[in-house]
Scaffold this motif. Structure first.
Motif, PDB file in Angstrom:
ATOM      1  N   UNK A 156       0.804  -1.226   0.000  1.00 39.92           N
ATOM      2  CA  UNK A 156       0.000   0.000   0.000  1.00 39.92           C
ATOM      3  C   UNK A 156       0.836   1.275   0.000  1.00 39.92           C
ATOM      4  N   UNK A 157       2.150   1.144   0.016  1.00 39.81           N
ATOM      5  CA  UNK A 157       3.014   2.321  -0.168  1.00 39.81           C
ATOM      6  C   UNK A 157       2.948   2.802  -1.616  1.00 39.81           C
ATOM      7  N   UNK A 158       2.510   1.935  -2.513  1.00 41.11           N
ATOM      8  CA  UNK A 158       2.343   2.271  -3.922  1.00 41.11           C
ATOM      9  C   UNK A 158       0.974   2.919  -4.134  1.00 41.11           C
ATOM     10  N   UNK A 159       0.886   3.799  -5.129  1.00 39.58           N
ATOM     11  CA  UNK A 159      -0.397   4.414  -5.439  1.00 39.58           C
ATOM     12  C   UNK A 159      -1.376   3.412  -6.051  1.00 39.58           C
ATOM     13  N   UNK A 160      -0.855   2.462  -6.843  1.00 39.89           N
ATOM     14  CA  UNK A 160      -1.785   1.613  -7.594  1.00 39.89           C
ATOM     15  C   UNK A 160      -1.055   0.461  -8.277  1.00 39.89           C
ATOM     16  N   UNK A 161      -1.847  -0.459  -8.840  1.00 38.56           N
ATOM     17  CA  UNK A 161      -1.303  -1.506  -9.705  1.00 38.56           C
ATOM     18  C   UNK A 161      -1.386  -1.089 -11.172  1.00 38.56           C
ATOM     19  N   UNK A 162      -1.821   0.141 -11.406  1.00 43.07           N
ATOM     20  CA  UNK A 162      -1.962   0.688 -12.759  1.00 43.07           C
ATOM     21  C   UNK A 162      -0.874   1.739 -12.985  1.00 43.07           C
ATOM     22  N   UNK A 163       0.044   1.519 -13.922  1.00 44.81           N
ATOM     23  CA  UNK A 163       1.154   2.462 -14.120  1.00 44.81           C
ATOM     24  C   UNK A 163       0.697   3.870 -14.488  1.00 44.81           C
ATOM     25  N   UNK A 164      -0.427   3.982 -15.158  1.00 46.47           N
ATOM     26  CA  UNK A 164      -0.936   5.312 -15.507  1.00 46.47           C
ATOM     27  C   UNK A 164      -1.373   6.074 -14.260  1.00 46.47           C
ATOM     28  N   UNK A 165      -2.104   5.394 -13.381  1.00 46.46           N
ATOM     29  CA  UNK A 165      -2.555   6.042 -12.145  1.00 46.46           C
ATOM     30  C   UNK A 165      -1.360   6.404 -11.266  1.00 46.46           C
ATOM     31  N   UNK A 166      -0.399   5.481 -11.155  1.00 44.35           N
ATOM     32  CA  UNK A 166       0.808   5.792 -10.378  1.00 44.35           C
ATOM     33  C   UNK A 166       1.487   7.043 -10.930  1.00 44.35           C
ATOM     34  N   UNK A 167       1.627   7.117 -12.232  1.00 43.90           N
ATOM     35  CA  UNK A 167       2.287   8.257 -12.872  1.00 43.90           C
ATOM     36  C   UNK A 167       1.546   9.555 -12.599  1.00 43.90           C
ATOM     37  N   UNK A 168       0.235   9.544 -12.794  1.00 48.42           N
ATOM     38  CA  UNK A 168      -0.572  10.756 -12.616  1.00 48.42           C
ATOM     39  C   UNK A 168      -0.495  11.261 -11.174  1.00 48.42           C
ATOM     40  N   UNK A 169      -0.623  10.368 -10.230  1.00 46.35           N
ATOM     41  CA  UNK A 169      -0.626  10.778  -8.825  1.00 46.35           C
ATOM     42  C   UNK A 169       0.757  11.184  -8.349  1.00 46.35           C
TER      43      UNK A 169
END
Length: 534
Positions: A156-169
């Motif tokens: 849960x330290x990661x924003x997401x399992x989706x690279x696009x969402x991680x990038x945007x956030x």
């Protein structure tokens, strides 16, 4: 003064950041294997010309004094770093503690624009509070794509399992942090999300082909490099597609070839902690440090012994193993980073009373509550009977910072007539025989050095038995959505219509919102306790 003046040894000292306690006094030190006494720390700072320290421990108020003390010991301004991915309050009580980044990822599934606004607010508030207490290097954001639910350390330290969402956030977070003169750090290059073992303990392997790395792991790093992130932290991972022999932290092919040359990163490259098993078991501590610099690292984080490390580095440069021009390039990057932080002298030494006034302001508290409410999940309605207990399960009471007699997870059920019992994972089995109508509160999230994501097979069996016995009449899970999914899928929770609430956060705000949600307290009058005494 030019901070890169001095002997070769003094210059190389700028490339070392050591671990230190955030507490002021030696008797408060909690990790003596990693945190030196004040006498030794002061000696290192004064004689080795260290580049900085990374801190853990102490309240936010105490930290404002500690950082001033450290800066006064040093002839040159220090970089002062902290792993404050979830806010200054995550590590230093009193400041703002945000829910884990994955809470924003959950919100992003429904409303990406709102999630990005929250991420920006997080960046602003973390940077503001960091500077207020003397931290000038925020070791965040985590840009790993956590697509492995069994990941024991990122999770849960990661924003997401989706690279696009991680990038945007991540980019939104960086935009917020830029409001203040702090350094930021994207981590852990080239991506620690798809591992099932912990690099604090051993060396994980990422077996994917380069095409897969390009599609998933590297996407957020490209985005944060484009957003001018100040530093990138390496991961202690083996990636055979790029280097079959050396972990990323020690690989010139990965750090110089991929990160510098191909991705075009011009900021600081910093190692993850060098005491971690992922590299500490690879060679001697001194050889690991030399190999890391050889690979292209600018800053060595937490070498085991900075004095021996410096001796090894001096020898490596003098013998030509590491070119002097490479060292000069690293020193120049460090110099430029410090210029960003210290060009305004007010960021170096602050008035402690002013600092405290900058923490946990109304805007910060509202942002925390908004994120918690927007990411909360729940199911079923509460119906509870007399003879009630509030069974709280934590990993380790001695290191539990989010629970005490006055936190809502204890006080709200207590006002409803619940007797509080607290269990650690290794004592949970002793609570199976009781027949009390039980509110089960589980605090569970991935944690460094544990080796699993919090649900070992033995613990799973105990939870299944608790639910099978039908004594659990309400469940709150704090932390891991993967644990929530396990409870919903592998127990009789849904079949028995057990009411449940899930919250990403574990702090007091999260407990209050979760308990009020479970008991439907937001819609009842001031004498709400009377409803549950009949």
């Amino acid at each position: 003064m030019n901070w890169t003046d001095g002997t070769l040894k003094q210059q190389l000292g700028q490339m070392i950041v050591v671990r230190a306690s955030g507490y002021l006094f030696d008797h408060q030190i909690r990790y003596p294997a990693w945190e030196p006494s004040n006498e030794k720390l002061r000696h290192w700072i004064e004689t080795l010309n260290l580049g900085g320290v990374i801190l853990l421990g102490g309240s936010a108020g105490e930290l404002s004094l500690r950082t001033q003390q450290l800066q006064q010991w040093s002839k040159n301004p220090l970089l002062i770093a902290a792993d404050i991915e979830e806010g200054v309050g995550q590590r230093f009580p009193g400041a703002t503690w945000f829910p884990p980044p994955m809470a924003l990822g959950e919100i992003a599934k429904k409303d990406l624009t709102q999630a990005k606004e929250y991420a920006t607010q997080m960046g602003v508030i973390i940077a503001q509070e960091a500077l207020a207490v003397g931290i000038n290097w925020v070791l965040a954001p985590v840009v790993d794509v956590n697509n492995n639910p069994k990941n024991p350390v990122i999770n849960i330290r990661s924003f997401s399992d989706d690279p696009k969402i991680v990038s945007e956030l991540a980019v939104a977070f960086l935009e917020g942090a830029k409001t203040y003169p702090v350094l930021t750090s994207a981590k852990h290059f080239p991506g620690h999300g798809d591992t099932s073992n912990d690099s604090h303990i051993d060396l994980p392997v990422i077996p994917h082909e380069i095409s897969r790395l390009e599609e998933i792991e590297l996407v957020p790093f490209r985005a944060t490099i484009g957003a001018n992130v100040d530093s990138i932290m390496t991961a202690h991972l083996l990636i055979p597609a790029w280097d079959k022999d050396r972990p990323a932290t020690l690989s010139k092919a990965i750090l110089t070839g991929e990160l510098r040359a191909r991705l075009g990163f011009k900021g600081l490259i910093v190692t993850d902690a060098l005491i971690m098993g992922g590299v500490a078991n690879y060679a001697s501590p001194e050889e690991v440090a030399v190999m890391a610099v050889e690979a292209g690292v600018d800053i060595l984080l937490m070498p085991k012994d900075p004095e021996k490390t410096l001796e090894a580095l001096v020898k490596a440069v003098e013998t030509g193993r590491i070119p002097r021009e490479q060292i000069e390039a690293s020193l120049n990057r460090i110099y430029q980073a410090k210029q960003k932080v210290f060009k305004n002298s007010k960021t170096t030494f602050n008035n402690p009373l002013y600092c405290v006034g900058e923490l946990s302001q109304k805007r910060a508290k509202e942002t925390v509550k908004n994120i918690l409410n927007s990411s909360l999940e729940k199911g079923n309605n509460i119906t509870l009977k007399p003879k009630k207990r509030n069974l709280i399960v934590v990993d380790d009471l001695l290191t539990c910072t989010f629970l005490d007699r006055q936190t809502p997870g204890v006080t709200i059920p207590q006002q409803l007539g619940y007797d509080c019992q607290i269990a650690e994972l290794n004592t949970l089995k002793f609570f199976l025989e009781d027949d009390c109508s039980t509110l089960l509160q589980v605090f569970i999230r991935a944690s460094a050095f544990r080796g699993n994501a919090g649900l070992s097979e033995e613990v799973q069996k105990i939870y299944k038995k608790l639910l099978k016995n039908k004594i659990v009449k309400g469940l709150i899970i704090y932390g891991s959505p993967y644990a929530k999914d396990w409870f919903l899928t592998n127990t009789n929770l849904l079949k028995n219509q057990v009411p449940w609430v899930f919250s990403y956060g574990q702090m007091a705000d999260s407990q209050k919102i979760a308990c009020e949600t479970l008991f439907n307290l937001s819609e009842v009058p001031d004498n709400w306790v009377d409803r549950f005494e009949n």
